[in-house]
Enzyme design. Structure first.
Site, PDB file in Angstrom:
ATOM      1  N   SER A   1     -25.986  48.091  52.950  1.00  0.00           N
ATOM      2  CA  SER A   1     -26.079  49.361  52.214  1.00  0.00           C
ATOM      3  C   SER A   1     -24.773  49.693  51.499  1.00  0.00           C
ATOM      4  O   SER A   1     -24.685  50.719  50.829  1.00  0.00           O
ATOM      5  CB  SER A   1     -26.461  50.496  53.159  1.00  0.00           C
TER       6      SER A   1
ATOM      7  N   ASN B   1     -25.134  55.231  64.441  1.00  0.00           N
ATOM      8  CA  ASN B   1     -26.262  56.145  64.238  1.00  0.00           C
ATOM      9  C   ASN B   1     -25.819  57.596  64.116  1.00  0.00           C
ATOM     10  O   ASN B   1     -26.268  58.321  63.219  1.00  0.00           O
ATOM     11  CB  ASN B   1     -27.274  55.986  65.368  1.00  0.00           C
TER      12      ASN B   1
ATOM     13  N   THR C   1     -49.629  84.758  27.435  1.00  0.00           N
ATOM     14  CA  THR C   1     -50.428  84.219  28.533  1.00  0.00           C
ATOM     15  C   THR C   1     -51.334  83.203  27.856  1.00  0.00           C
ATOM     16  O   THR C   1     -51.738  83.416  26.695  1.00  0.00           O
ATOM     17  CB  THR C   1     -51.282  85.287  29.253  1.00  0.00           C
ATOM     18  N   HIS C   2     -51.598  82.103  28.532  1.00  0.00           N
ATOM     19  CA  HIS C   2     -52.378  80.998  27.937  1.00  0.00           C
ATOM     20  C   HIS C   2     -51.718  80.480  26.655  1.00  0.00           C
ATOM     21  O   HIS C   2     -52.407  79.968  25.777  1.00  0.00           O
ATOM     22  CB  HIS C   2     -53.822  81.410  27.637  1.00  0.00           C
TER      23      HIS C   2
ATOM     24  N   SER D   1     -32.466  61.645  14.295  1.00  0.00           N
ATOM     25  CA  SER D   1     -33.402  60.523  14.294  1.00  0.00           C
ATOM     26  C   SER D   1     -32.791  59.394  13.480  1.00  0.00           C
ATOM     27  O   SER D   1     -32.090  59.622  12.502  1.00  0.00           O
ATOM     28  CB  SER D   1     -34.722  60.975  13.666  1.00  0.00           C
TER      29      SER D   1
ATOM     30  N   LYS E   1     -34.220  65.375  11.002  1.00  0.00           N
ATOM     31  CA  LYS E   1     -34.520  65.707  12.390  1.00  0.00           C
ATOM     32  C   LYS E   1     -33.324  66.224  13.185  1.00  0.00           C
ATOM     33  O   LYS E   1     -32.207  65.764  13.044  1.00  0.00           O
ATOM     34  CB  LYS E   1     -35.085  64.482  13.129  1.00  0.00           C
TER      35      LYS E   1
ATOM     36  N   ASN F   1     -33.283  66.995  17.195  1.00  0.00           N
ATOM     37  CA  ASN F   1     -34.177  66.959  18.363  1.00  0.00           C
ATOM     38  C   ASN F   1     -33.545  67.577  19.615  1.00  0.00           C
ATOM     39  O   ASN F   1     -32.364  67.376  19.867  1.00  0.00           O
ATOM     40  CB  ASN F   1     -34.560  65.508  18.677  1.00  0.00           C
TER      41      ASN F   1
ATOM     42  N   GLU G   1     -35.545  67.852  26.725  1.00  0.00           N
ATOM     43  CA  GLU G   1     -36.638  66.935  27.070  1.00  0.00           C
ATOM     44  C   GLU G   1     -36.252  66.062  28.264  1.00  0.00           C
ATOM     45  O   GLU G   1     -37.071  65.768  29.133  1.00  0.00           O
ATOM     46  CB  GLU G   1     -36.981  66.041  25.874  1.00  0.00           C
TER      47      GLU G   1
ATOM     48  N   TYR H   1     -33.234  56.240  66.049  1.00  0.00           N
ATOM     49  CA  TYR H   1     -32.836  55.599  64.801  1.00  0.00           C
ATOM     50  C   TYR H   1     -33.680  54.359  64.511  1.00  0.00           C
ATOM     51  O   TYR H   1     -33.994  53.575  65.394  1.00  0.00           O
ATOM     52  CB  TYR H   1     -31.345  55.181  64.828  1.00  0.00           C
TER      53      TYR H   1
ATOM     54  N   GLN I   1     -31.953  53.957  56.523  1.00  0.00           N
ATOM     55  CA  GLN I   1     -30.955  53.584  55.518  1.00  0.00           C
ATOM     56  C   GLN I   1     -31.467  53.887  54.102  1.00  0.00           C
ATOM     57  O   GLN I   1     -30.697  54.063  53.178  1.00  0.00           O
ATOM     58  CB  GLN I   1     -30.629  52.095  55.659  1.00  0.00           C
TER      59      GLN I   1
HETATM   60  N1  ARG Z   1     -26.204  51.611  57.205  1.00  0.00           N
HETATM   61  C1  ARG Z   1     -26.925  52.251  58.231  1.00  0.00           C
HETATM   62  C2  ARG Z   1     -27.733  53.411  57.634  1.00  0.00           C
HETATM   63  O1  ARG Z   1     -27.456  53.768  56.566  1.00  0.00           O
HETATM   64  C3  ARG Z   1     -25.990  52.818  59.262  1.00  0.00           C
HETATM   65  C4  ARG Z   1     -26.575  52.953  60.614  1.00  0.00           C
HETATM   66  C5  ARG Z   1     -26.880  51.623  61.168  1.00  0.00           C
HETATM   67  N2  ARG Z   1     -27.301  51.679  62.517  1.00  0.00           N
HETATM   68  C6  ARG Z   1     -27.928  50.652  63.119  1.00  0.00           C
HETATM   69  N3  ARG Z   1     -28.248  50.810  64.339  1.00  0.00           N
HETATM   70  N4  ARG Z   1     -28.261  49.582  62.464  1.00  0.00           N
HETATM   71  O2  ARG Z   1     -28.650  53.924  58.243  1.00  0.00           O
END
Ligand code: ARG
Length: 461
Positions: free
Chosen positions: A25, A112, A157-158, A279, A285, A287, A292, A319, A324
């Site tokens: 991650s 965790n 309205t509408h 544009s 144009k 815009n 948007e 957990y 993640q």
């Molecule tokens: N990268 C993990 C997450 O974002 C951190 C926690 C990982 N814990 C584990 N028991 N693998 O959730």
């Protein structure tokens, strides 16, 4: 082959690189680095103060973390996908910095509770920033509203002309929506301002930790009271995504109106060149791209909300790695909502209002028909009968190309002896707005009260 893992003890073989990459991650949770360091600093201070680590050990780790924080601020911390996530990257960098004593930092802690702590710290910070941006947007709305109390426009309205209203009243409706959004974020803060640290992996720890101390050191108002809940709760993020979904829905509605208002057909406002685009083929144009885009970006925020709800819906305690997946949607929502709030405030404060066009639009329509019906009802005619008479008159007028204010007095007298010369005053849209002084109505007195209340609320009075 990947390097040795911090959790590698019980493994005989290493992850293959492509599998490791799938599980990592660090590509996105590097954004948690300053919060991870903040959490670790609090944790190690507590480990020192409770005697779980010696003073020397705690001091060495604290100093090492301080160095990493300085390096982070200088932009010289480099992360490695081989270290999976921000937590293990920082622990590994700390080991490089101070040697094996770094390994004591993770005493009485798990990734965790660590990741949950990081997310709480991160979101707390973001909620504060978003709160300020929302405050600014509300202030911009109030400032423009103050200038346009007597700017008359059609109320719809509408999407059909209904009754004339004040532009200030229209803008203050959005002020109300954004005020509710702020309140929702404030409530969201209550659930975010809690420390999960010390829940450890899921069940607490046998070490004599002091969770209140770490919570205090990190600036949290309280602690989670159930360790299983502490590590697996993501309600605070769901609330955030839900609040952002409602907020961007409000922004999107306002954008939709601005897009209409700056079209050739309406001509009610012009957006500043600095918030418009041209544009590549049509030289004329201009815009409203930014409006948007905000409208369009509502889609991704709703998506992130649905994404996390789906991730959470069948997760057993406590957990699971699924969690993640809570991050990217949250980060993207934070980025999107902050930019959208800035763009909206900028777009509004630089736009030009064409009051003449707005007023004219209430003069070439039948949005004063209710005035005539109310006029007759006030003189004793049952409202249903008045409605019928005026309806017929509108039909007659639209066939012959007249508006109610153009009808000669003799025709009105024939219509009903209750109608007197003052009818022409009554039919003016300015009068129609001015007189709607029921509580919360568009009448000028009500708007003034509303403006006072808003300024009191914003602290600008
Ligand atoms: N990268 C993990 C997450 O974002 C951190 C926690 C990982 N814990 C584990 N028991 N693998 O959730």
């Amino acid at each position: 082959m990947a390097n040795h893992k911090l959790w590698g003890g019980r493994f005989e073989a290493s992850l293959e690189d492509w599998v490791e990459e799938f599980g990592a991650s660090i590509g996105f949770d590097y954004r948690l680095a300053p919060y991870d360091l903040q959490g670790s600093l609090a944790h190690v201070k507590m480990l020192g103060q409770t005697g779980i680590l010696t003073q020397e050990e705690a001091k060495a780790i604290e100093e090492g973390l301080g160095t990493l924080l300085a390096r982070y601020q200088a932009g010289t911390l480099a992360f490695d996908v081989g270290n999976e996530d921000i937590h293990m990257n920082i622990e590994s960098l700390l080991t490089q910095e101070i040697g094996s004593v770094a390994g004591k930092l993770h005493t009485a802690r798990s990734r965790n509770d660590q990741v949950a702590t990081d997310m709480h710290l991160y979101l707390k910070d973001q909620l504060q920033q978003i709160g300020q941006k929302l405050w600014h947007l509300r202030q911009v709305l109030v400032t423009i509203a103050e200038e346009h109390v007597e700017t008359i426009m059609p109320g719809y309205t509408h999407l059909q002309h209904a009754q004339p209203i004040s532009l200030a009243h229209h803008l203050l409706a959005y002020y109300q929506m954004f005020t509710r959004d702020s309140q929702r974020f404030a409530f969201n803060m209550e659930h975010t301002d809690l420390s999960p640290l010390g829940a450890a992996a899921l069940a607490g720890t046998t070490f004599p930790i002091d969770r209140e101390l770490t919570a205090n050191l990190m600036g949290f108002k309280g602690v989670y009271h159930n360790s299983l809940d502490a590590v697996s709760d993501r309600d605070f993020i769901l609330e955030f995504l839900s609040n952002c979904s409602i907020l961007i829905m409000h922004l999107s509605r306002l954008c939709e109106e601005l897009i209409h208002w700056c079209s050739y057909e309406y001509g009610f406002v012009s957006l500043s060149d600095t918030f418009s685009t041209g544009s590549s083929i049509m030289p004329q144009k201009k815009n409203p791209d930014m409006a948007e885009l905000i409208r369009g970006k509502s889609g991704r925020i709703y998506g992130h909300l649905m994404g996390l709800l789906t991730i959470m819906k069948s997760l057993p305690l406590a957990y699971n790695k699924d969690l993640q997946e809570d991050k990217e949607g949250m980060f993207d929502t934070v980025d999107t909502i902050k930019k959208s709030l800035d763009i909206m405030a900028g777009m509004l404060s630089t736009m030009t209002v064409h009051s003449d066009r707005m007023l004219a639009s209430t003069q070439g329509d039948f949005s004063n028909a209710t005035e005539l019906a109310d006029y007759l009802a006030k003189k004793g005619l049952p409202f249903r009968e008045a409605h019928e008479i005026v309806g017929k008159l509108v039909l007659e007028c639209s066939k012959s190309g007249f508006y109610l204010q153009d009808i000669p007095f003799s025709r009105y007298q024939k219509l009903s002896p209750l109608i007197e010369e003052d009818i022409y005053q009554v039919l003016q849209s300015h009068t129609a707005v001015q007189k709607r002084n029921s509580l919360g109505g568009t009448g000028f007195e009500q708007i003034s009260l509303e403006l006072e209340r808003a300024k009191q609320d914003l602290g600008t009075l």
